[in-house]
Enzyme design. Structure first.
Site, PDB file in Angstrom:
ATOM      1  N   GLY A 117      -8.296  -6.193  -1.815  1.00 49.30           N
ATOM      2  CA  GLY A 117      -7.318  -5.145  -2.032  1.00 49.30           C
ATOM      3  C   GLY A 117      -6.741  -4.644  -0.726  1.00 49.30           C
ATOM      4  CB  CYS A 118      -5.023  -1.491   0.086  1.00 49.49           C
ATOM      5  SG  CYS A 118      -4.246  -0.653   1.476  1.00 49.49           S
ATOM      6  CG  PHE A 119      -5.090  -4.244   5.354  1.00 55.09           C
ATOM      7  CD1 PHE A 119      -4.321  -3.107   5.245  1.00 55.09           C
ATOM      8  CD2 PHE A 119      -4.478  -5.398   5.837  1.00 55.09           C
ATOM      9  CE1 PHE A 119      -2.984  -3.081   5.606  1.00 55.09           C
ATOM     10  CE2 PHE A 119      -3.134  -5.392   6.213  1.00 55.09           C
ATOM     11  CZ  PHE A 119      -2.389  -4.227   6.105  1.00 55.09           C
ATOM     12  CD1 TRP A 120      -4.056   0.521   5.532  1.00 53.95           C
ATOM     13  CD2 TRP A 120      -3.368   1.910   3.918  1.00 53.95           C
ATOM     14  NE1 TRP A 120      -2.695   0.653   5.646  1.00 53.95           N
ATOM     15  CE2 TRP A 120      -2.240   1.497   4.671  1.00 53.95           C
ATOM     16  CE3 TRP A 120      -3.180   2.780   2.846  1.00 53.95           C
ATOM     17  CZ2 TRP A 120      -0.947   1.937   4.371  1.00 53.95           C
ATOM     18  CZ3 TRP A 120      -1.897   3.216   2.555  1.00 53.95           C
ATOM     19  CH2 TRP A 120      -0.799   2.799   3.316  1.00 53.95           C
ATOM     20  CB  CYS A 122      -0.902  -0.001   1.233  1.00 52.28           C
ATOM     21  SG  CYS A 122      -2.117  -1.314   1.265  1.00 52.28           S
TER      22      CYS A 122
END
Length: 245
Positions: free
Chosen positions: A69-72, A15
């Site tokens: 996808g990105c866990f953010w 990320c």
């Protein structure tokens, strides 16, 4: 961490690495205001509600595990859903020994960046969480990548924590496929759940703590806008932030 084995294979990006790649574009978008930044994200698709869903039992606490996808951004979306009690960013699909950001970033651990959602099925059902997952949280037609992030650690996957969840998830993917909701095939996998491993503390609540970060502005804040627009009855203005136990 970036690794490239050949010019013909995709670069595996974390990320943070992706943040640097979109920084210039994000600054330009932010200069025109939040809504213009939102327009730069991938389009969202209104997905119908599942025909098969859970029947809430006496228990008011269940667990769902999704990867997209990105866990953010994934964590940020579900922290704004009413009926959700806690969302933890972490890893699923691999073993405990390799559940570390630098190792997962190689794309070789079997892990996917994931979120663990504790929710009250009397307020928001598993099927409704799946609808949000497919509609606004990520793009289920992207195989082993999401936006600027590439690698199997960014795959679209569902990790059912019960037989009922497995049946609902499988039926929903089939339902969406029959309806041709998306222009491309859905590549989301229903995988066996072997465990969830929380990510490092600095990843938790990243969207809420860094709303001006270029990566967040371009890729994730538009998802919050989409959630509010497409699911107004389930949208909560104040995010239910993760807290260390």
């Amino acid at each position: 961490m970036n690794t490239t084995s050949s010019r013909n294979q995709p670069v595996r990006r974390s990320c943070a690495a992706a943040l640097r790649l979109v920084a210039i574009a994000a600054v330009a978008a932010a200069a025109f205001g939040y809504q213009h930044a939102a327009d730069s994200a991938e389009p969202m698709t209104a997905v119908p509600a599942p025909t098969l869903d859970e029947t809430p039992a006496a228990l008011h606490s269940e667990i769902a595990v999704f990867a997209g996808g990105c866990f953010w951004g994934m964590q940020g979306v579900f922290e704004h859903v009413a009926g959700v009690k806690q969302v933890t960013a972490g890893y699923a699909g691999g073993v405990a020994a390799t559940a570390h950001y630098e190792m997962v970033g190689t794309g070789l651990t079997g892990h996917a960046e994931s979120v663990r959602i504790v929710y009250d099925p009397a307020q928001v059902t598993y099927g409704r969480l799946l609808q949000i997952f497919f509609s606004v949280a990520h793009n289920p037609t992207e195989l082993n990548f999401q936006g600027p992030d590439e690698g199997t650690q960014y795959r679209s996957a569902i990790f059912p924590t019960s037989q009922q969840q497995q049946a609902i998830a499988s039926a929903y993917i089939a339902q969406i496929g029959r309806a041709h909701v998306f222009a491309a095939p859905v590549v989301t996998r229903v995988e066996t759940f072997h465990g969830f491993y929380p990510a490092e503390n600095y990843h938790q609540n990243y969207l809420e703590l860094h709303p001006d970060a270029p990566y967040i502005v371009v890729n994730d804040l538009p998802k919050i806008v989409g959630l509010k627009r497409m699911f107004p009855a389930l949208y909560r203005t104040d995010a239910l932030l993760w807290r260390a136990s």
